[in-house]
Structures are given as structure tokens and as C-alpha cells.
Design a protein around this motif. Structure first.
Motif, PDB file in Angstrom:
ATOM      1  N   ILE A  42       0.845  -1.203   0.000  1.00 46.72           N
ATOM      2  CA  ILE A  42       0.000   0.000   0.000  1.00 46.72           C
ATOM      3  C   ILE A  42       0.878   1.250   0.000  1.00 46.72           C
ATOM      4  O   ILE A  42       0.645   2.193  -0.767  1.00 46.72           O
ATOM      5  N   THR A  43       1.900   1.245   0.843  1.00 47.08           N
ATOM      6  CA  THR A  43       2.813   2.387   0.906  1.00 47.08           C
ATOM      7  C   THR A  43       3.546   2.580  -0.415  1.00 47.08           C
ATOM      8  O   THR A  43       3.666   3.709  -0.914  1.00 47.08           O
ATOM      9  N   GLY A  44       4.024   1.486  -1.000  1.00 49.24           N
ATOM     10  CA  GLY A  44       4.763   1.581  -2.249  1.00 49.24           C
ATOM     11  C   GLY A  44       3.921   2.084  -3.399  1.00 49.24           C
ATOM     12  O   GLY A  44       4.355   2.944  -4.167  1.00 49.24           O
ATOM     13  N   VAL A  45       2.714   1.560  -3.537  1.00 43.42           N
ATOM     14  CA  VAL A  45       1.831   2.001  -4.622  1.00 43.42           C
ATOM     15  C   VAL A  45       1.450   3.468  -4.433  1.00 43.42           C
ATOM     16  O   VAL A  45       1.412   4.242  -5.399  1.00 43.42           O
ATOM     17  N   THR A  46       1.178   3.862  -3.200  1.00 39.19           N
ATOM     18  CA  THR A  46       0.840   5.265  -2.929  1.00 39.19           C
ATOM     19  C   THR A  46       1.970   6.185  -3.377  1.00 39.19           C
ATOM     20  O   THR A  46       1.736   7.218  -4.024  1.00 39.19           O
ATOM     21  N   SER A  47       3.192   5.815  -3.050  1.00 33.99           N
ATOM     22  CA  SER A  47       4.340   6.629  -3.436  1.00 33.99           C
ATOM     23  C   SER A  47       4.519   6.675  -4.944  1.00 33.99           C
ATOM     24  O   SER A  47       4.766   7.740  -5.523  1.00 33.99           O
ATOM     25  N   GLU A  48       4.374   5.519  -5.593  1.00 31.97           N
ATOM     26  CA  GLU A  48       4.563   5.470  -7.033  1.00 31.97           C
ATOM     27  C   GLU A  48       3.491   6.267  -7.773  1.00 31.97           C
ATOM     28  O   GLU A  48       3.782   6.961  -8.751  1.00 31.97           O
ATOM     29  N   VAL A  49       2.253   6.186  -7.333  1.00 39.77           N
ATOM     30  CA  VAL A  49       1.174   6.934  -7.992  1.00 39.77           C
ATOM     31  C   VAL A  49       1.414   8.430  -7.851  1.00 39.77           C
ATOM     32  O   VAL A  49       1.252   9.201  -8.811  1.00 39.77           O
ATOM     33  N   ARG A  50       1.816   8.857  -6.664  1.00 36.46           N
ATOM     34  CA  ARG A  50       2.089  10.288  -6.459  1.00 36.46           C
ATOM     35  C   ARG A  50       3.275  10.756  -7.295  1.00 36.46           C
ATOM     36  O   ARG A  50       3.280  11.884  -7.797  1.00 36.46           O
ATOM     37  N   SER A  51       4.284   9.894  -7.441  1.00 37.19           N
ATOM     38  CA  SER A  51       5.440  10.283  -8.246  1.00 37.19           C
ATOM     39  C   SER A  51       5.077  10.455  -9.705  1.00 37.19           C
ATOM     40  O   SER A  51       5.794  11.140 -10.447  1.00 37.19           O
ATOM     41  N   ARG A  52       3.976   9.862 -10.126  1.00 34.26           N
ATOM     42  CA  ARG A  52       3.506  10.006 -11.501  1.00 34.26           C
ATOM     43  C   ARG A  52       2.541  11.171 -11.664  1.00 34.26           C
ATOM     44  O   ARG A  52       1.937  11.350 -12.722  1.00 34.26           O
ATOM     45  N   GLY A  53       2.365  11.947 -10.615  1.00 35.17           N
ATOM     46  CA  GLY A  53       1.556  13.158 -10.704  1.00 35.17           C
ATOM     47  C   GLY A  53       0.091  12.987 -10.401  1.00 35.17           C
ATOM     48  O   GLY A  53      -0.700  13.911 -10.638  1.00 35.17           O
ATOM     49  N   TYR A  54      -0.304  11.832  -9.863  1.00 32.79           N
ATOM     50  CA  TYR A  54      -1.712  11.597  -9.564  1.00 32.79           C
ATOM     51  C   TYR A  54      -1.989  11.786  -8.074  1.00 32.79           C
ATOM     52  O   TYR A  54      -1.084  11.713  -7.243  1.00 32.79           O
ATOM     53  N   THR A  55      -3.238  11.992  -7.763  1.00 32.43           N
ATOM     54  CA  THR A  55      -3.654  12.240  -6.381  1.00 32.43           C
ATOM     55  C   THR A  55      -4.078  10.932  -5.716  1.00 32.43           C
ATOM     56  O   THR A  55      -4.744  10.091  -6.331  1.00 32.43           O
ATOM     57  N   VAL A  56      -3.698  10.785  -4.463  1.00 30.42           N
ATOM     58  CA  VAL A  56      -4.121   9.632  -3.672  1.00 30.42           C
ATOM     59  C   VAL A  56      -5.003  10.159  -2.537  1.00 30.42           C
ATOM     60  O   VAL A  56      -4.500  10.768  -1.595  1.00 30.42           O
ATOM     61  N   PRO A  57      -6.305   9.960  -2.624  1.00 31.26           N
ATOM     62  CA  PRO A  57      -7.189  10.475  -1.571  1.00 31.26           C
ATOM     63  C   PRO A  57      -6.880   9.840  -0.219  1.00 31.26           C
ATOM     64  O   PRO A  57      -6.601   8.643  -0.125  1.00 31.26           O
ATOM     65  N   LYS A  58      -6.910  10.638   0.807  1.00 34.42           N
ATOM     66  CA  LYS A  58      -6.620  10.147   2.150  1.00 34.42           C
ATOM     67  C   LYS A  58      -7.606   9.070   2.573  1.00 34.42           C
ATOM     68  O   LYS A  58      -7.234   8.084   3.223  1.00 34.42           O
ATOM     69  N   GLU A  59      -8.870   9.241   2.152  1.00 38.44           N
ATOM     70  CA  GLU A  59      -9.872   8.245   2.557  1.00 38.44           C
ATOM     71  C   GLU A  59      -9.609   6.876   1.928  1.00 38.44           C
ATOM     72  O   GLU A  59     -10.008   5.845   2.469  1.00 38.44           O
ATOM     73  N   ALA A  60      -8.900   6.850   0.780  1.00 39.69           N
ATOM     74  CA  ALA A  60      -8.590   5.574   0.136  1.00 39.69           C
ATOM     75  C   ALA A  60      -7.552   4.798   0.950  1.00 39.69           C
ATOM     76  O   ALA A  60      -7.713   3.602   1.195  1.00 39.69           O
ATOM     77  N   THR A  61      -6.464   5.474   1.366  1.00 42.02           N
ATOM     78  CA  THR A  61      -5.440   4.793   2.159  1.00 42.02           C
ATOM     79  C   THR A  61      -5.977   4.403   3.532  1.00 42.02           C
ATOM     80  O   THR A  61      -5.652   3.334   4.053  1.00 42.02           O
ATOM     81  N   GLU A  62      -6.811   5.258   4.117  1.00 46.63           N
ATOM     82  CA  GLU A  62      -7.396   4.925   5.422  1.00 46.63           C
ATOM     83  C   GLU A  62      -8.294   3.701   5.320  1.00 46.63           C
ATOM     84  O   GLU A  62      -8.288   2.839   6.202  1.00 46.63           O
ATOM     85  N   ALA A  63      -9.075   3.622   4.238  1.00 51.45           N
ATOM     86  CA  ALA A  63      -9.960   2.473   4.049  1.00 51.45           C
ATOM     87  C   ALA A  63      -9.148   1.191   3.855  1.00 51.45           C
ATOM     88  O   ALA A  63      -9.502   0.131   4.382  1.00 51.45           O
ATOM     89  N   ALA A  64      -8.044   1.288   3.103  1.00 48.23           N
ATOM     90  CA  ALA A  64      -7.207   0.109   2.875  1.00 48.23           C
ATOM     91  C   ALA A  64      -6.619  -0.402   4.187  1.00 48.23           C
ATOM     92  O   ALA A  64      -6.574  -1.609   4.437  1.00 48.23           O
ATOM     93  N   ARG A  65      -6.184   0.506   5.037  1.00 49.71           N
ATOM     94  CA  ARG A  65      -5.589   0.090   6.318  1.00 49.71           C
ATOM     95  C   ARG A  65      -6.642  -0.453   7.276  1.00 49.71           C
ATOM     96  O   ARG A  65      -6.357  -1.328   8.095  1.00 49.71           O
ATOM     97  N   ARG A  66      -7.866   0.058   7.177  1.00 47.87           N
ATOM     98  CA  ARG A  66      -8.954  -0.527   7.992  1.00 47.87           C
ATOM     99  C   ARG A  66      -9.251  -1.944   7.531  1.00 47.87           C
ATOM    100  O   ARG A  66      -9.529  -2.827   8.347  1.00 47.87           O
ATOM    101  N   ALA A  67      -9.204  -2.161   6.222  1.00 52.43           N
ATOM    102  CA  ALA A  67      -9.439  -3.511   5.698  1.00 52.43           C
ATOM    103  C   ALA A  67      -8.306  -4.455   6.083  1.00 52.43           C
ATOM    104  O   ALA A  67      -8.504  -5.662   6.236  1.00 52.43           O
ATOM    105  N   LEU A  68      -7.114  -3.888   6.261  1.00 56.02           N
ATOM    106  CA  LEU A  68      -5.951  -4.700   6.604  1.00 56.02           C
ATOM    107  C   LEU A  68      -5.906  -5.055   8.083  1.00 56.02           C
ATOM    108  O   LEU A  68      -5.371  -6.110   8.460  1.00 56.02           O
ATOM    109  N   LYS A  69      -6.481  -4.222   8.930  1.00 55.63           N
ATOM    110  CA  LYS A  69      -6.364  -4.389  10.379  1.00 55.63           C
ATOM    111  C   LYS A  69      -6.776  -5.772  10.873  1.00 55.63           C
ATOM    112  O   LYS A  69      -6.024  -6.419  11.616  1.00 55.63           O
ATOM    113  N   PRO A  70      -7.955  -6.295  10.498  1.00 56.46           N
ATOM    114  CA  PRO A  70      -8.318  -7.638  10.995  1.00 56.46           C
ATOM    115  C   PRO A  70      -7.408  -8.737  10.453  1.00 56.46           C
ATOM    116  O   PRO A  70      -7.238  -9.773  11.088  1.00 56.46           O
TER     117      PRO A  70
END
Length: 376
Positions: free
Chosen positions: A118-146
């Protein structure tokens, strides 16, 4: 309205108010004049992104590249299921949560690896000039928690390295130099560890535990960073991956085989006698015949050296990795009553590092234990 001459009715005319045009808007057919300020800012932004990518550690770049390939594989899998290919820049709550599910159920990756993806993809997408919504990363980490609470899923990975203590270093140092071939080895001869390699490993392992050194930190260490003083050693640990450098004390030990000061001095004498540069890397490669190399030991080589020594010393009941010395520095220090703030500074942890406090808790587990002295 009727035109008397023609006898026809005139069409009504709608009056439209004209908008005033800005003076700086080019007229039709007129070429736009480039804005020099915008051009310079754009060029600086491009250069900054290139520079930041160049100074990023190679291991991090390679890891993020692998994460991006997993993201591409996920999109190919998703397109095959839905029949609709999505752009790789589509970062939404839905795509990121689905990515977690894909890595868990299709790839069967361990939760810690999913978190890094998740961290790597977020960094790579941002390096390509795209936006990563905060709610998307938060949702992914909530799904990962259990998933991180599932013991079977956590066993998919190699697991955390177990802590080692000075007693383990003594076992490694006193292990026989003759190493029997492994069952799967093609060569059946007994391997004898060269003396210079044995001295190198003793210095590496004891110093690593003493300074709570990361593999990368030990790899970039130079001879000039280790200063012999009356009390022992004063070690300057260089900065790696943007972490601040630190200067830490290392005192004499009680046992020759594990004393970081005496192990370091013995290794220094041996490598200088073999022709090493006195101002060169602190830890050099050594081949199986005992020939000293002129290149520094890589970060992976640092970790493998410790794990290899543990393996041939018979310490196989737990997983010992390059990180084991770092963990053991805290747990052993806590058990011996060392101050928490000094242990934290010795290893260069931040004040709010959850990993450091996990090690502290491990070291104090049996201190005033709930079952102690209650009448069992």
C-alpha cells in the motif's frame, strides 16, 4: 410586428449582453505568449522530482517498483473479472480495498507485506503526478487491520527476527570453525572458516548488538567512524534513509569472545595486516579461501553474516536475522536496568516509535509479573 411594405411578420430578436474580454486573453488566431514564471516553476518541479528519486535508496526504489508491478497485476486480474480495464491512476476507496483483498486472497501475501505494498503504490502513484485520496489509504488500512490479527495469515511471512543476547554471541564465537556440509549441498567437503572471516564476524556481530545497528548502518560504516578511546569505542553511526546520524558509546565487555572493543581491535589488526586501506570501509567482504576483498559488506551481507553464524552455532530454535541484534539490544538492556531514553538514543529510534516500545515491553514482561508472589 408587421412590416407594412412586405406584409410579413418579423422574427423576434433576442438581445444578448456581451461579456467583456480580459486584456490578456489572446484573440482568435493569436498565439498565446508563454508565461516564463510558470515555465521556470514547472522545470524546477520536474528537476526536484528527478533528484528526490535519484537520492532514494536503491533498495527502496526496487521495493516500490515491485509494489507497482503488483498493482499492475491486480488491474489485469480486475479487468479479466469485470471486462473493464481501469487506468492505473484510479485510486479510490473501492480500488484500494479491492487491492488488499486481492493480495490477501489471490496472492496470499502476509499482512505486513500487504501494508508495505500500500505504501509503495501510494508513493509510485504520487510520483507520476496523480492524487491519492486520504480516505482511500485509510480504508485500505482498515481492511488490513483484521488480517494482522489473524495468526494463520501472519504465519505466511517469515515473521519477526527473535532477539539475541550476549550469551548468544558467545555461543556463535565459540562454535567450531569446521562446518559440515548441508544436506542439499553439492560439495560434501568440510568447510573451515578462515581466521580473518571469523574475526570479521565477531567484530560485526558484537558491534551490531552494542550500537543496535541496522544492516544499512553497519554497511556504510567506515574505519574513521570508529574511534578507540580510553573507555572503549566512540562510534559515529552515519545517516541512512534520511535518519539522523548519531554518536554512541561502546564500553569494554566482560568476555573476550564478545567484547565489542577487543573484537573490533583484533579485526582491525587482521585486515590491516592483509593490506586493507586504513581509511576504508569498516567491514569488508571475505571469500571462502580467506582472501580479503576491497569492497564493503552490503546491507544484505551484514544480515546474512549474523544469521549464518547463528545457524552454524546451533541457534536454530528461533528465527535470527540481521534485525535480531537491534531487538536484543533493547530487551537485554531493559532486563539489566538500563535507562529507556539511553537505549532509544543508542539505536536511533524516534521517541514515538511503536517498534521500540514493543521491545521495551518485551524486556519488562517478567518485571513485577502479575503471577509473581501471589501464592502459587
Amino acid at each position: 410586428m408587421v412590416d407594412g411594405a412586405r406584409g410579413t411578420e418579423l422574427e423576434p430578436v433576442e438581445v444578448v449582453d456581451a461579456e467583456l474580454m480580459d486584456d490578456d486573453v489572446p484573440a482568435v488566431g493569436e498565439a498565446a505568449v508563454p508565461d516564463p514564471v510558470a515555465a521556470v516553476l514547472a522545470a524546477l518541479d520536474t528537476d526536484a522530482k528527478d533528484h528526490l528519486n535519484r537520492i532514494r535508496p536503491k533498495k527502496t526504489r526496487d521495493g516500490y517498483a515491485q509494489d507497482w508491478e503488483k498493482w499492475r497485476a491486480f488491474h489485469a486480474w480486475l479487468a479479466a473479472k469485470t471486462g473493464v480495464p481501469l487506468p492505473l491512476s484510479s485510486i479510490t476507496v473501492g480500488t484500494f480495498v479491492s487491492f488488499v483483498t486481492y493480495l490477501d486472497q489471490v496472492v496470499e501475501a502476509p499482512p505486513n507485506t500487504i501494508e508495505r505494498r500500500i505504501t509503495g503504490v501510494t508513493s509510485e502513484v504520487r510520483s507520476r503526478g496523480y492524487t491519492v485520496p486520504k480516505e482511500a489509504t485509510e480504508a485500505a488500512r482498515r481492511a488490513l487491520k483484521p488480517l494482522k490479527l489473524d495468526e494463520n495469515r501472519m504465519k505466511r511471512g517469515r515473521g519477526k527476527g527473535a532477539a539475541i543476547a550476549p550469551a548468544d554471541l558467545r555461543t556463535m564465537a565459540e562454535a567450531p570453525r569446521e562446518r559440515q556440509p548441508q544436506p542439499t549441498a553439492r560439495t560434501r567437503r568440510v568447510f573451515v572458516v578462515p581466521e580473518v572471516a571469523r574475526l570479521r564476524d565477531q567484530a560485526l556481530n558484537s558491534l551490531k548488538l552494542a550500537v543496535a545497528g541496522r544492516n544499512e548502518e553497519m554497511s556504510v560504516l567506515d574505519d574513521a567512524h570508529v574511534q578507540v578511546v580510553d573507555e572503549g569505542l566512540k562510534v559515529y553511526v552515519p545517516s541512512v534513509k534520511g535518519r539522523p546520524p548519531r554518536t554512541v558509546p561502546v564500553t569494554y565487555g566482560e568476555n573476550r569472545a564478545t567484547c565489542p572493543v577487543r573484537c573490533w581491535r583484533a579485526w582491525q589488526e587482521a585486515k590491516l595486516a592483509a593490506g586493507a586501506d586504513p581509511e576504508g570501509p569498516a567491514l569488508l567482504s571475505v571469500d571462502q579461501w580467506g582472501h580479503l576483498g576491497n569492497t564493503r559488506l552490503s546491507p544484505d551481507g551484514v544480515g546474512r553474516a549474523l544469521a549464518r553464524c547463528a545457524k552454524y552455532a546451533g541457534l536454530t530454535g528461533r528465527r535470527i536475522t540481521g534485525h535480531s541484534a537491534r531487538r536484543g539490544s533493547v530487551t537485554t538492556g531493559i532486563k539489566k536496568g538500563k535507562r529507556v531514553d539511553k537505549l532509544r538514543r543508542q539505536g536511533g529510534w524516534s521517541a514515538n516509535s511503536p517498534v521500540f516500545w514493543e521491545y521495551v515491553d518485551e524486556g519488562t514482561m517478567f518485571e513485577d509479573a502479575p503471577t509473581e508472589g501471589i501464592g502459587f
